[in-house]
Design a protein around this motif. Structure first.
Motif, short mmCIF file in Angstrom:
data_model
loop_
_atom_site.label_atom_id
_atom_site.label_comp_id
_atom_site.label_asym_id
_atom_site.label_seq_id
_atom_site.Cartn_x
_atom_site.Cartn_y
_atom_site.Cartn_z
N PRO A 77 -7.05 3.04 13.68
CA PRO A 77 -8.39 2.84 13.12
C PRO A 77 -8.40 2.04 11.82
O PRO A 77 -9.31 1.25 11.57
CB PRO A 77 -8.90 4.27 12.88
CG PRO A 77 -8.13 5.12 13.83
CD PRO A 77 -6.78 4.47 13.92
N VAL A 78 -7.37 2.20 11.00
CA VAL A 78 -7.28 1.44 9.76
C VAL A 78 -7.03 -0.03 10.07
O VAL A 78 -7.65 -0.92 9.49
CB VAL A 78 -6.18 2.00 8.83
CG1 VAL A 78 -6.08 1.18 7.55
CG2 VAL A 78 -6.44 3.45 8.51
N ALA A 79 -6.12 -0.29 11.01
CA ALA A 79 -5.82 -1.68 11.38
C ALA A 79 -7.06 -2.37 11.94
O ALA A 79 -7.33 -3.53 11.62
CB ALA A 79 -4.69 -1.70 12.41
N GLY A 85 -13.02 -6.16 7.66
CA GLY A 85 -13.40 -6.22 6.25
C GLY A 85 -12.47 -5.41 5.37
O GLY A 85 -11.36 -5.05 5.75
N ASP A 86 -12.96 -5.09 4.17
CA ASP A 86 -12.15 -4.36 3.20
C ASP A 86 -11.99 -2.89 3.60
O ASP A 86 -12.90 -2.29 4.15
CB ASP A 86 -12.79 -4.43 1.82
CG ASP A 86 -12.73 -5.83 1.24
OD1 ASP A 86 -11.92 -6.63 1.72
OD2 ASP A 86 -13.49 -6.12 0.30
N VAL A 87 -10.83 -2.34 3.27
CA VAL A 87 -10.50 -0.94 3.57
C VAL A 87 -9.98 -0.29 2.29
O VAL A 87 -9.26 -0.91 1.52
CB VAL A 87 -9.42 -0.86 4.68
CG1 VAL A 87 -8.86 0.53 4.81
CG2 VAL A 87 -10.00 -1.34 6.00
N TYR A 107 3.01 -0.64 4.25
CA TYR A 107 3.42 -0.67 5.65
C TYR A 107 2.43 -1.51 6.47
O TYR A 107 2.83 -2.37 7.26
CB TYR A 107 3.50 0.75 6.20
CG TYR A 107 3.74 0.84 7.68
CD1 TYR A 107 5.03 0.77 8.20
CD2 TYR A 107 2.69 1.00 8.58
CE1 TYR A 107 5.26 0.85 9.56
CE2 TYR A 107 2.91 1.08 9.93
CZ TYR A 107 4.19 1.00 10.43
OH TYR A 107 4.41 1.08 11.78
N LEU A 108 1.13 -1.25 6.28
CA LEU A 108 0.11 -1.98 7.05
C LEU A 108 0.09 -3.46 6.67
O LEU A 108 -0.12 -4.31 7.55
CB LEU A 108 -1.26 -1.35 6.84
CG LEU A 108 -1.45 0.01 7.49
CD1 LEU A 108 -2.77 0.63 7.06
CD2 LEU A 108 -1.38 -0.10 9.00
N ASP A 109 0.30 -3.77 5.42
CA ASP A 109 0.37 -5.18 5.02
C ASP A 109 1.49 -5.89 5.76
O ASP A 109 1.30 -7.01 6.26
CB ASP A 109 0.59 -5.30 3.50
CG ASP A 109 -0.69 -5.13 2.71
OD1 ASP A 109 -1.79 -5.27 3.29
OD2 ASP A 109 -0.59 -4.85 1.50
N ARG A 110 2.66 -5.24 5.84
CA ARG A 110 3.78 -5.84 6.57
C ARG A 110 3.46 -5.98 8.06
O ARG A 110 3.70 -7.02 8.65
CB ARG A 110 5.05 -5.01 6.39
CG ARG A 110 5.70 -5.14 5.04
CD ARG A 110 7.09 -4.49 5.02
NE ARG A 110 7.10 -3.12 5.48
CZ ARG A 110 6.89 -2.05 4.73
NH1 ARG A 110 6.61 -2.21 3.45
NH2 ARG A 110 6.94 -0.84 5.23
#
Length: 191
Positions: A77-79, A85-87, A107-110
């Motif tokens: 859901p975050v991805a 948009g912004d999270v 982790y998500l940025d990578r």
């Protein structure tokens, strides 16, 4: 863009996700306008082992990344929201530099920077509910899979403020469970 904020402070604008395993002390659920992703938080064992000790930070990030790799449906859901948009990832810890939200954001940025864009036709499609993958020639899901928009999940549950822009796929097994959950909620007059 993924931002990190303490749950007790005024968070910046964006879709808000609480990524702690336990609910923050002193807050009622009605007071926090955020989706609680309990399963995206570190396991109870890892959380207790870490204990917000800065000396264990590097090892904590590695172990947490392994847990996230094993359960991609927890952070899906975050991805999806990041694509729209912004999270804002919310946490309750006092340490603003060494907490699970900061580790999850890194982790998500990578992961998201190395992921292939939807328009670039990936060679595998992943079920949003169970994480099962199916390889295809065209980068689309098999004909027996179902496309959903937003945060549709197996079992028919929905998340408040779900995103409406990302296409998610459900495998045939999860599709059957999702349809059965919808049918179970219909009034008898429909039958």
């Amino acid at each position: 863009m993924i931002r990190v904020a303490r749950v007790y402070d005024t968070p910046p604008e964006g879709r808000r996700f609480l990524v702690d395993r336990v609910w923050p002390r002193g807050l009622r659920r009605e007071e926090l306008a955020a989706v609680w992703l309990r399963d995206a938080a570190p396991s109870e064992q890892l959380r207790r082992w870490f204990g917000h000790d800065p000396a264990r930070w590097e090892e904590f990030q590695a172990r947490y990344a392994a847990e996230l790799d094993a359960h991609p449906q927890a952070w899906a859901p975050v991805a999806d929201a990041v694509r729209c948009g912004d999270v804002v990832l919310l946490y309750a810890a006092r340490d603003t530099a060494h907490n699970n939200a900061a580790a999850l954001a890194a982790y998500l940025d990578r992961r998201l920077s190395s992921a292939v864009d939807e328009d670039d036709a990936a060679s595998a499609v992943t079920c949003a509910a169970c994480g099962r993958t199916a390889a295809t020639d065209e980068g689309t899901a098999p004909a027996t899979w179902t496309a959903t928009r937003g945060d549709a999940r197996a079992g028919g549950s929905s998340v408040r403020g779900a995103t409406r822009c990302a296409t998610r796929w459900l495998c045939e097994r999860c599709t059957r469970e999702h349809v059965r959950a919808l049918e179970a909620r219909l009034e008898p007059a429909w039958w």
